[in-house]
Design a protein around this motif. Sequence first.
Motif, short mmCIF file in Angstrom:
data_model
loop_
_atom_site.label_atom_id
_atom_site.label_comp_id
_atom_site.label_asym_id
_atom_site.label_seq_id
_atom_site.Cartn_x
_atom_site.Cartn_y
_atom_site.Cartn_z
N PRO A 1 0.81 -1.22 0.00
CA PRO A 1 0.00 0.00 0.00
C PRO A 1 0.85 1.27 0.00
CG PRO A 1 -0.08 -1.10 2.14
CD PRO A 1 0.59 -2.04 1.21
N GLU A 2 2.10 1.17 0.44
CA GLU A 2 2.98 2.34 0.41
C GLU A 2 3.55 2.59 -0.98
OE1 GLU A 2 3.50 -0.27 2.40
OE2 GLU A 2 2.65 0.49 4.29
N ARG A 3 3.29 1.66 -1.92
CA ARG A 3 3.78 1.77 -3.29
C ARG A 3 5.30 1.93 -3.34
NH1 ARG A 3 -0.56 4.54 -7.35
NH2 ARG A 3 -2.46 3.77 -6.38
N VAL A 4 5.99 1.07 -2.61
CA VAL A 4 7.44 1.03 -2.71
C VAL A 4 7.81 0.68 -4.15
CG1 VAL A 4 9.50 -0.26 -2.00
CG2 VAL A 4 7.78 0.39 -0.29
N THR A 5 8.75 1.41 -4.72
CA THR A 5 9.14 1.20 -6.11
C THR A 5 10.18 0.09 -6.23
OG1 THR A 5 8.70 3.49 -6.69
CG2 THR A 5 10.16 2.27 -8.16
N GLY A 6 9.95 -0.81 -7.16
CA GLY A 6 10.92 -1.84 -7.50
C GLY A 6 11.04 -1.98 -9.00
N VAL A 7 12.09 -2.65 -9.44
CA VAL A 7 12.30 -2.90 -10.87
C VAL A 7 12.53 -4.39 -11.07
CG1 VAL A 7 13.78 -2.46 -12.87
CG2 VAL A 7 13.29 -0.61 -11.25
N ILE A 8 11.79 -4.98 -12.02
CA ILE A 8 11.98 -6.40 -12.34
C ILE A 8 13.23 -6.55 -13.19
CG2 ILE A 8 11.01 -8.41 -13.51
CD1 ILE A 8 8.24 -7.35 -12.84
N CYS B 1 2.00 -4.54 -8.14
CA CYS B 1 1.44 -4.43 -9.50
C CYS B 1 2.37 -3.55 -10.33
CB CYS B 1 0.02 -3.88 -9.48
SG CYS B 1 -0.10 -2.14 -9.01
N PHE B 2 2.16 -3.54 -11.62
CA PHE B 2 2.95 -2.67 -12.49
C PHE B 2 2.74 -1.21 -12.09
CE2 PHE B 2 2.55 -6.25 -15.65
CZ PHE B 2 3.91 -6.56 -15.66
#
Length: 342
Positions: A102-109, A154-155
């Motif tokens: 819910p905090e929308r932590v950013t990650g990269v696949i 999610c994306f």
Amino acid sequence: MEETILRLCSLFGPSGYEDEVRAFLRAQAEPYADKLLQDNNGSLLVLKKGRTETRQTVLLSAHMDEVGVIIRDINERGFLKFAFIGDIDRRAAIGKKVWLGPERVTGVIGMKPIHLTTKDERSAVPKTKELYIDVGARTRQEAETLARPGTWGCFASQPEPFGAGKLRAKALDSRIGCAVLLELLKQELPVDTWFAFTVQQKVGCRGAYPAAFRLKPDAALTLAAAPALDFPPHEGGARVCALGKGPVIPVMDKGTIYDPKLTKLLQTCAKDRDLSWQPMTALTSRTDASAIQRSLGGCMSAALLVPVRYLDSPSGVADPGDIRAMLEITQTFLEKLEEIYG
């Protein structure tokens, strides 16, 4: 309605974690609802009374969830191992940004750089176990402050108007149907109608089963999307459907043989409104109708699908004209049911 679609597509809602989407839908639907329920699975069920009360139960459905990821492990270097939620093309996932929790932590696949792969590796679709999510952490402990095993994702993609009057966004295949249902809720309806905003469609139509079991519909129309392959080298039947040619009225998919009477009725509705529609020229996945038609003693089911390019990716593309036609055909469908059931 386009503004509503873009707002819906900006929300965080992978299967099993649809809270943000459901809260928005509830706030939008509540002023127009005669009855509003949330079942134990999380689907939102809304009754809007029409000018004609019938003995038959009419249901319109659309799913609110989207494809995503779920974290299953974190290694010592702080990289997250994960599983996909729903059917995602692994080729399209590499290098894409995701939001986690819910905090929308950013990650990269990510995966091994192409410069370090062998010839065989470059020609193969990578396995999920070869992929990881990078959240910029240096250790497991740092990563755990951002996401833990069991965290949904999610994306990360901001929706926008696109090109010559198109829309580009993630989750278009689900949120278009939800937006059309919200628009219908604001209108005077011909017949009493239940609206089901279902959860967990991407993992097996799990929300539609209990929703239909509870409402016991006699006739149901599912609003969803069909994959458009209207670009080279896909020609003829291989295209499945095309943008700008109207919504798809399928007779069959991998989960459902649609009721011939309702399917014909949808075609008549399009003709009466002088609207284009198109068949689905190849069998693709399934819709919530596969669950709804199996509820209790069975339910007459049909579907109306908007063509979407790059389905279940960070950048689906749809034509607003097809969406408006979906709305108008559904309006006429309810009017025809008033003539039949009234």
